[in-house]
Design a protein around this motif. Structure first.
Motif, mmCIF file in Angstrom:
data_model
loop_
_atom_site.group_PDB
_atom_site.id
_atom_site.type_symbol
_atom_site.label_atom_id
_atom_site.label_comp_id
_atom_site.label_asym_id
_atom_site.label_seq_id
_atom_site.Cartn_x
_atom_site.Cartn_y
_atom_site.Cartn_z
ATOM 1 N N ILE A 1 0.845 -1.183 0.000
ATOM 2 C CA ILE A 1 0.000 0.000 0.000
ATOM 3 C C ILE A 1 0.881 1.234 0.000
ATOM 4 N N GLY A 2 0.526 2.191 -0.829
ATOM 5 C CA GLY A 2 1.280 3.429 -0.891
ATOM 6 C C GLY A 2 0.405 4.634 -0.634
ATOM 7 N N TRP A 3 1.013 5.650 -0.080
ATOM 8 C CA TRP A 3 0.366 6.956 0.058
ATOM 9 C C TRP A 3 1.102 7.940 -0.841
ATOM 10 N N SER B 1 4.012 8.789 9.621
ATOM 11 C CA SER B 1 4.149 7.378 9.961
ATOM 12 C C SER B 1 3.016 6.593 9.317
ATOM 13 N N ILE B 2 3.372 5.520 8.633
ATOM 14 C CA ILE B 2 2.371 4.677 7.986
ATOM 15 C C ILE B 2 2.181 3.425 8.828
ATOM 16 N N SER B 3 0.946 2.957 8.921
ATOM 17 C CA SER B 3 0.692 1.770 9.719
ATOM 18 C C SER B 3 -0.495 0.993 9.164
ATOM 19 N N GLU C 1 -3.625 -0.999 10.152
ATOM 20 C CA GLU C 1 -4.544 -1.153 11.272
ATOM 21 C C GLU C 1 -5.415 -2.378 10.993
ATOM 22 N N TYR C 2 -4.955 -3.522 11.464
ATOM 23 C CA TYR C 2 -5.605 -4.777 11.083
ATOM 24 C C TYR C 2 -7.035 -4.864 11.615
ATOM 25 N N ALA C 3 -7.289 -4.312 12.757
ATOM 26 C CA ALA C 3 -8.642 -4.376 13.316
ATOM 27 C C ALA C 3 -9.644 -3.620 12.452
ATOM 28 N N LYS C 4 -9.162 -2.577 11.792
ATOM 29 C CA LYS C 4 -10.048 -1.763 10.951
ATOM 30 C C LYS C 4 -9.886 -2.087 9.468
ATOM 31 N N SER C 5 -8.902 -2.902 9.150
ATOM 32 C CA SER C 5 -8.565 -3.193 7.747
ATOM 33 C C SER C 5 -8.276 -1.919 6.967
ATOM 34 N N THR C 6 -7.529 -1.038 7.597
ATOM 35 C CA THR C 6 -7.128 0.191 6.922
ATOM 36 C C THR C 6 -5.612 0.327 6.969
ATOM 37 N N VAL C 7 -5.112 1.193 6.134
ATOM 38 C CA VAL C 7 -3.714 1.597 6.213
ATOM 39 C C VAL C 7 -3.731 3.098 6.467
ATOM 40 N N ASP C 8 -3.203 3.481 7.595
ATOM 41 C CA ASP C 8 -3.294 4.872 8.033
ATOM 42 C C ASP C 8 -1.982 5.613 7.820
ATOM 43 N N LEU C 9 -2.115 6.904 7.668
ATOM 44 C CA LEU C 9 -0.951 7.777 7.570
ATOM 45 C C LEU C 9 -1.083 8.833 8.655
ATOM 46 N N GLN C 10 -0.263 8.726 9.673
ATOM 47 C CA GLN C 10 -0.239 9.717 10.744
ATOM 48 C C GLN C 10 0.714 10.826 10.345
ATOM 49 N N MET C 11 0.177 12.026 10.259
ATOM 50 C CA MET C 11 0.960 13.178 9.851
ATOM 51 C C MET C 11 1.161 14.070 11.066
ATOM 52 N N ASN C 12 2.387 14.243 11.482
ATOM 53 C CA ASN C 12 2.711 15.092 12.613
ATOM 54 C C ASN C 12 3.558 16.273 12.160
ATOM 55 N N ARG C 13 3.434 17.375 12.913
ATOM 56 C CA ARG C 13 4.250 18.564 12.624
ATOM 57 C C ARG C 13 4.128 18.972 11.153
ATOM 58 N N VAL C 14 2.900 19.078 10.686
ATOM 59 C CA VAL C 14 2.681 19.371 9.275
ATOM 60 C C VAL C 14 3.161 20.775 8.936
ATOM 61 N N LYS C 15 3.484 20.940 7.665
ATOM 62 C CA LYS C 15 3.967 22.219 7.167
ATOM 63 C C LYS C 15 3.079 22.653 6.007
ATOM 64 N N SER C 16 3.199 23.891 5.616
ATOM 65 C CA SER C 16 2.378 24.393 4.517
ATOM 66 C C SER C 16 2.624 23.611 3.232
#
Length: 126
Positions: free
Chosen positions: A34-36, A69-71, A73-88
């Protein structure tokens, strides 16, 4: 029929967090690379992160390394992208994509991915 749906986009202040999710129907994301990707206004679509099914390895573009951070989430059957310290410069439309074959480690090449979601808009603004 395979469908991917991204969710979680919206407005976020610089420095804030945002979490995107990619859900699929017609396939099991657990069995695929899976890619973002994101596409900023006036720019080409670029790969920013991916996760490989064969060894659970991950890859990040230099522009997001240390903040995103990509992860799976097997319980939800999703692939998540956590975005921290976002910039413009993180503003853009974010897409998830699935590599149907997934025979090698994932990467940022657009052509390696078979199915794509419609995208979710992320706007970083103060």
């Amino acid at each position: 029929q395979v469908m991917l749906v991204e969710s979680g986009g919206g407005f976020v202040h610089p420095g804030g967090p945002l979490r995107l999710s990619c859900a699929g129907s017609g396939l099991t994301p657990d069995f695929h690379n899976i890619g973002w990707f994101r596409q900023a206004p006036g720019k080409q679509r670029e790969g920013i992160s991916c996760t490989s099914v064969r060894d659970n390895s991950t890859w990040y573009a230099d522009s997001v390394k240390g903040g995103f951070s990509i992860s799976r989430e097997y319980a939800k059957s999703t692939v998540d992208l956590q975005m921290n310290r976002v910039k413009s410069e993180d503003t853009g439309v974010y897409f998830c994509a699935v590599d149907r074959e997934s025979t090698s480690r994932c990467g940022p090449e657009v052509n390696a991915y078979t199915w794509w979601g419609q995208g979710t808009q992320v706007t970083v603004s103060s």
